[in-house]
Design an enzyme around this catalytic site. Structure first.
Site, PDB file in Angstrom:
ATOM      1  N   HIS A   1      -7.642  -5.563  10.145  1.00 13.95           N
ATOM      2  CA  HIS A   1      -7.317  -5.158   8.770  1.00 13.95           C
ATOM      3  C   HIS A   1      -6.001  -5.790   8.321  1.00 13.95           C
ATOM      4  O   HIS A   1      -5.122  -6.071   9.135  1.00 13.95           O
ATOM      5  CB  HIS A   1      -7.305  -3.634   8.605  1.00 13.95           C
ATOM      6  CG  HIS A   1      -6.137  -2.910   9.213  1.00 13.95           C
ATOM      7  ND1 HIS A   1      -6.275  -1.763   9.958  1.00 13.95           N
ATOM      8  CD2 HIS A   1      -4.798  -3.143   9.181  1.00 13.95           C
ATOM      9  CE1 HIS A   1      -5.080  -1.332  10.333  1.00 13.95           C
ATOM     10  NE2 HIS A   1      -4.177  -2.159   9.883  1.00 13.95           N
TER      11      HIS A   1
ATOM     12  N   ASP B   1       0.827  -1.208   0.000  1.00 12.94           N
ATOM     13  CA  ASP B   1       0.000   0.000   0.000  1.00 12.94           C
ATOM     14  C   ASP B   1       0.861   1.257   0.000  1.00 12.94           C
ATOM     15  O   ASP B   1       2.064   1.194   0.243  1.00 12.94           O
ATOM     16  CB  ASP B   1      -0.968   0.001   1.198  1.00 12.94           C
ATOM     17  CG  ASP B   1      -0.361  -0.598   2.466  1.00 12.94           C
ATOM     18  OD1 ASP B   1       0.870  -0.567   2.582  1.00 12.94           O
ATOM     19  OD2 ASP B   1      -1.122  -1.088   3.323  1.00 12.94           O
TER      20      ASP B   1
ATOM     21  N   GLU C   1      -9.898  -2.159   5.611  1.00 10.22           N
ATOM     22  CA  GLU C   1     -10.561  -2.001   6.901  1.00 10.22           C
ATOM     23  C   GLU C   1     -11.858  -2.825   6.908  1.00 10.22           C
ATOM     24  O   GLU C   1     -12.318  -3.273   5.851  1.00 10.22           O
ATOM     25  CB  GLU C   1     -10.867  -0.510   7.136  1.00 10.22           C
ATOM     26  CG  GLU C   1      -9.632   0.388   7.156  1.00 10.22           C
ATOM     27  CD  GLU C   1      -8.701   0.148   8.344  1.00 10.22           C
ATOM     28  OE1 GLU C   1      -9.080  -0.589   9.286  1.00 10.22           O
ATOM     29  OE2 GLU C   1      -7.574   0.679   8.322  1.00 10.22           O
TER      30      GLU C   1
ATOM     31  N   ASN D   1      -8.023  -4.241  14.526  1.00 10.42           N
ATOM     32  CA  ASN D   1      -9.410  -4.440  14.062  1.00 10.42           C
ATOM     33  C   ASN D   1      -9.498  -5.481  12.947  1.00 10.42           C
ATOM     34  O   ASN D   1     -10.522  -5.625  12.295  1.00 10.42           O
ATOM     35  CB  ASN D   1     -10.010  -3.113  13.587  1.00 10.42           C
ATOM     36  CG  ASN D   1      -9.331  -2.569  12.333  1.00 10.42           C
ATOM     37  OD1 ASN D   1      -8.358  -3.161  11.855  1.00 10.42           O
ATOM     38  ND2 ASN D   1      -9.836  -1.476  11.808  1.00 10.42           N
TER      39      ASN D   1
END
Ligand code: F6R
Length: 267
Positions: free
Chosen positions: A140, A69, A145, A138
């Site tokens: 990801h 990314d 996400e 979380n």
């Protein structure tokens, strides 16, 4: 999945580094393609690989690297770009060609077109042989996400408020703080031939439990890795602390240590 519960960070780093070393050795004439994550999780493994390069002559000269990314709006030269971070933390210390380290161009005029082109560039490189991943608390992976499509491709994603506020300290002007990124999608990540995900600390324990034992769901994007046939999860005791079946994973680990021919294939 193959679960390895490592006694400490150094032991976990060696497991990841062994997989990278095997990938370098087994890739053949084409040259290996390594998928690299930024963030703190892979740093012990990167340090171990730098050590093997410097002290044992492990060569990355034929390797290419693909980043997961990049922030939209940052050039590759920007101090906070993932391209620059991975260079400073890892690739500059190896004999890998700088031009062989590929990342999405965060400064592209048309980020959506750049995202599509990035998927094509990965395919043209022959695909990723080994993808190294971290995981967010979380669940990801990359910047996928919760609510990310399990089939998603590389695309422009909005950053969470938390990520934006965490990053603000690195920028003089609040207007320069990235609010979007170009991220490989979950479908793109799963095209890697083999995946190794590494996590440490209590803060990752719930995400790791969901990844390994939870139902596949966009609520915990990493659970999409359950659909991949060759995933190795390397965790420390704290990150493993909410796994219900950790006794089973430990017994398999002991068995494989006793019978090395069982190898490191994921299940
Ligand atoms: C990094 C990335 C992220 C991180 C994740 C964990 O390229 O895409 O998904 O892997 O946020 O970050 P750390 O390792 O810093 O806890």
């Amino acid at each position: 999945m193959k679960i390895t519960i490592a006694a400490d960070a150094a032991a976990g780093a060696r497991v990841v580094a062994d997989l990278v070393e095997r990938t370098l050795r087994d890739a053949g004439d084409r040259g290996p393609v390594l998928g690299l994550a930024t963030g703190s999780s892979p740093l012990p493994a990167y340090a171990e690989l730098i050590r093997r390069h410097q002290e044992e002559g492990l060569s990355f000269a034929r390797a290419r690297a693909v980043l997961l990314d990049e922030y939209v709006g940052l050039t590759a030269a920007h101090a906070q770009s993932y391209h620059r971070v991975i260079r400073e933390q890892f690739t500059a210390h190896l004999d890998i060609d700088d031009a062989a380290v590929m990342s999405p161009d965060g400064a592209a005029d048309d980020p959506a077109a750049e995202a599509l082109a990035y998927d094509r560039r990965i395919a043209e490189a022959g695909g990723v042989d080994l993808q190294i991943l971290g995981i967010g608390a979380n669940g990801h992976i990359a910047f996928n996400e919760p609510s990310s499509s399990l089939a998603s491709r590389t695309r422009v994603v909005g950053l969470t408020r938390r990520t934006i506020s965490d990053n603000a300290r690195f920028f003089d002007d609040p207007a320069d703080v990235p609010v979007r990124a170009i991220s490989q999608g979950l479908g793109t990540v799963r095209e890697a031939r083999r995946i190794v995900l590494t996590a440490s600390g209590e803060g990752k324990a719930e995400a790791v439990a969901q990844l390994v034992e939870g139902p596949i769901s966009a609520r915990w994007p990493a659970t999409s890795l359950q659909l991949h046939p060759d995933v190795v999860v390397v965790v420390d005791e704290a990150a493993a602390s909410r796994l219900e079946l950790s006794d089973y994973y430990r017994s398999v680990q002991e068995l494989e240590a006793a019978v090395p021919a069982a190898g490191t294939r994921g299940r």
